[in-house]
Design a protein around this motif. Sequence first.
Motif: not given
Length: 175
Positions: A15-16, A55-56, A92-93, A116-120
């Motif tokens: 994603a970055a 962000a996050g 998001l984390r 929620p963001l899980e396991d990146e």
Amino acid sequence: MTAPEFSCLVTVAEAAQGRAVALDADEAARAAIAARLGLVALDRLVVTADVRAVAGGIAAKGMIKADLVQSCAATDLPVRARLDEPFDLRFLREAGPVASEDEEIEISDADCDILPLEDERIDIGEVAVQTLSLALDPFPRHPDADRILAENGVLSEEQAGPFAALAKLRGKPEA
């Protein structure tokens, strides 16, 4: 936990860099999704999305397009539908307040699109299936439902509703 029927994982690292996703569910995936969502058939499920880092976590914005068949809520006849449903989600984390079992929390409309963001990583295929499930008509109705019901002696809501008895009394002479 069972594996998703239609999976496409995107990591924070991907994603970055920004990632365009285009998915077209195959027959086996569509059959499994149809079974999961209680559909008669899912003839097409296409997903396009742009995934980027925020962000996050990760943001995913896109569109699902689906051709499907549901059962009429009144007659069980097949009801065809075509959906074009956008989504714009953030994973998001730190996805918001954590409440205890006894505590109620209120969320705004903007918070509904934050998960929620899980396991990146996120699963765009699962995002598509969940978006589809939310876009389905909860009470699909066949165009001929009223006629078919009337032919089988089922009263309409106007005929059976709470004011139907009052309407019948309106025309009767007083005793």
